[in-house]
Design a protein around this motif. Structure first.
Motif: not given
Length: 113
Positions: A29-35, A101-111
């Motif tokens: 992704d060109i604007a990553p939202q996670a590591p 989108h596949v995001l990882g490398g950090r804990a994700m919050s919910w919701p």
């Protein structure tokens, strides 16, 4: 058609390709939202999830398989990652070519939002 992801598939714009076969391509992704943040898309154009039909299942079914393969290669499969597909404006879709989108490398919050 003036689709950003179709241009990427056709090699008209650059991308850091992580996986590619005849049906699917995965790229950073060109604007990553996670590591770690990459996208998995079908090469065939579908504007939204609403445009899919049962006969598209073999290609669309490859998206999560490729996501898991790339996540494993990136070393985030065991710790976990989030997979998101947005549909239309209120769903947060900004590029009208379906994509995962596949995001990882950090804990994700919910919701999520």
């Amino acid at each position: 058609m003036d689709c950003l992801f179709c241009k990427l598939v056709n090699g008209e714009i650059p991308a850091k390709i992580l996986f590619e076969d005849d049906d699917v391509i995965a790229f950073e992704d060109i604007a990553p939202q996670a590591p770690h943040h990459f996208l998995v898309i079908p090469k065939k154009h579908f504007s939204t999830l609403n445009d899919l039909a049962l006969e598209d299942a073999p290609v669309i079914g490859k998206l999560p398989i490729v996501a898991a393969k790339v996540a494993k290669e990136k070393g985030i499969a065991d710790s976990g990652y989030r997979v998101v597909m947005n549909c239309n404006e209120q769903g947060g879709q900004t590029v009208y070519h379906i994509h995962m989108h596949v995001l990882g490398g950090r804990a994700m919050s919910w919701p999520p939002g």
